[in-house]
Structures are given as structure tokens and as C-alpha cells.
Design a protein around this motif. Structure first.
Motif, PDB file in Angstrom:
ATOM      1  N   CYS A  69      15.216  42.509  37.475  1.00 40.62           N
ATOM      2  CA  CYS A  69      15.635  41.168  37.891  1.00 40.62           C
ATOM      3  C   CYS A  69      14.887  40.100  37.095  1.00 40.62           C
ATOM      4  O   CYS A  69      15.487  39.128  36.621  1.00 40.62           O
ATOM      5  CB  CYS A  69      15.404  41.006  39.388  1.00 40.62           C
TER       6      CYS A  69
ATOM      7  N   LEU B 291      25.256  37.312  36.032  1.00 42.57           N
ATOM      8  CA  LEU B 291      25.976  38.179  36.966  1.00 42.57           C
ATOM      9  C   LEU B 291      25.221  39.496  37.177  1.00 42.57           C
ATOM     10  O   LEU B 291      25.160  40.016  38.294  1.00 42.57           O
ATOM     11  CB  LEU B 291      27.394  38.448  36.460  1.00 42.57           C
TER      12      LEU B 291
ATOM     13  N   GLU C 172      21.995  39.780  36.944  1.00 41.31           N
ATOM     14  CA  GLU C 172      20.842  39.397  37.757  1.00 41.31           C
ATOM     15  C   GLU C 172      21.232  39.290  39.230  1.00 41.31           C
ATOM     16  O   GLU C 172      20.491  39.733  40.119  1.00 41.31           O
ATOM     17  CB  GLU C 172      20.289  38.066  37.250  1.00 41.31           C
ATOM     18  N   LEU C 173      22.402  38.716  39.505  1.00 37.15           N
ATOM     19  CA  LEU C 173      22.874  38.617  40.888  1.00 37.15           C
ATOM     20  C   LEU C 173      23.084  39.996  41.510  1.00 37.15           C
ATOM     21  O   LEU C 173      22.750  40.221  42.683  1.00 37.15           O
ATOM     22  CB  LEU C 173      24.171  37.805  40.949  1.00 37.15           C
TER      23      LEU C 173
ATOM     24  N   ASN D  77      19.713  41.420  42.295  1.00 39.77           N
ATOM     25  CA  ASN D  77      19.168  40.745  43.470  1.00 39.77           C
ATOM     26  C   ASN D  77      19.799  41.281  44.755  1.00 39.77           C
ATOM     27  O   ASN D  77      19.112  41.474  45.763  1.00 39.77           O
ATOM     28  CB  ASN D  77      19.385  39.229  43.378  1.00 39.77           C
ATOM     29  N   ARG D  78      21.105  41.529  44.727  1.00 35.71           N
ATOM     30  CA  ARG D  78      21.774  42.087  45.902  1.00 35.71           C
ATOM     31  C   ARG D  78      21.229  43.478  46.204  1.00 35.71           C
ATOM     32  O   ARG D  78      21.005  43.845  47.353  1.00 35.71           O
ATOM     33  CB  ARG D  78      23.278  42.126  45.666  1.00 35.71           C
TER      34      ARG D  78
END
Length: 125
Positions: free
Chosen positions: A75, A109, A111-112, A115-116
Motif C-alpha cells: 500500500c 486503483l 492502492e484502493l 487498502n480494502r
């Protein structure tokens, strides 16, 4: 008149076989190298089947690192890459800027998604 004729070559030795295309040991090595090069470019499946893949250990993640630490590091790396792509896009104009912004969006995207994964991560007990 007497004409001198050379002695015929000794055919017992494989190096002096008159039917052999190799004139010397070096030409055998050259021919083998040429065959390998041709196989590499024209028949890559033959190379892949004969040589097993050995992964490089130059850059290796330590096997004892836990999954949460790997996700956190990923991340942070993606966040850094996103900022770098955005900074470079600010210095460029035209279609190259659009390409860099698209690259920055793809990184964001990723990274998102990581993170999820971190949000849903349950450490093993």
C-alpha cells in the motif's frame, strides 16, 4: 614426369571425417552455439522444456514476513508511485500528460484494492 599427390586423410578420427561439416573443434562449438541461438528465436518451447526455471534470489521477500506487513508495504509503495506519477504528469503537457495521469489512476486503483484487503484482513490466531 612424377606428380606428388598428398596422402588421403585419416578417416578413423571423427575430427578428420571428410563428410563432417566441422573443420575443427572450434567450428563444432560455433555450430552448437548457432543451433542454440536458432532454437532460442525460432523454437523457444525447446529451450523452455529443457531448462527448468530457477527464480532469482537477488530481490527476495523474506519467507517469515507476515501477510499484513506485506499488504502495508505494498500500500505504501503504491501510494508513493501514485504521487510520483502525479508529480511527473504536472511537468508534462499534451498526450504524455494524459498517459501519465492514466498510469497514476491505475496505481491509485491498485492502492484502493490493497487498502480494502487491509480493512478486511483478519490476522491468523
Amino acid at each position: 614426369m612424377f606428380k606428388v599427390t598428398p596422402n588421403p586423410p585419416d578417416t578413423d578420427s571423427p575430427d578428420t571425417d571428410p563428410a563432417s561439416p566441422y573443420e575443427s573443434l572450434d567450428s563444432k562449438k560455433l555450430n552448437e552455439a548457432a543451433e542454440r541461438a536458432l532454437d532460442f528465436y525460432l523454437n523457444p518451447a525447446a529451450i523452455m522444456n529443457n531448462t527448468p526455471r530457477k527464480p532469482s534470489t537477488l530481490y527476495m521477500v523474506a519467507p517469515d514476513v507476515d501477510q499484513e506487513a506485506l499488504l502495508v508495504q505494498t500500500c505504501e509503495n503504491l501510494a508513493s508511485a501514485s504521487v510520483m506519477a502525479s508529480d511527473i504528469a504536472a511537468m508534462v503537457e499534451g498526450p504524455h500528460r494524459n498517459t501519465l495521469l492514466a498510469l497514476q489512476q491505475v496505481i491509485m486503483l491498485g492502492e484502493l484494492a490493497v487498502n480494502r484487503m487491509l480493512d478486511n484482513f483478519v490476522p491468523p490466531k
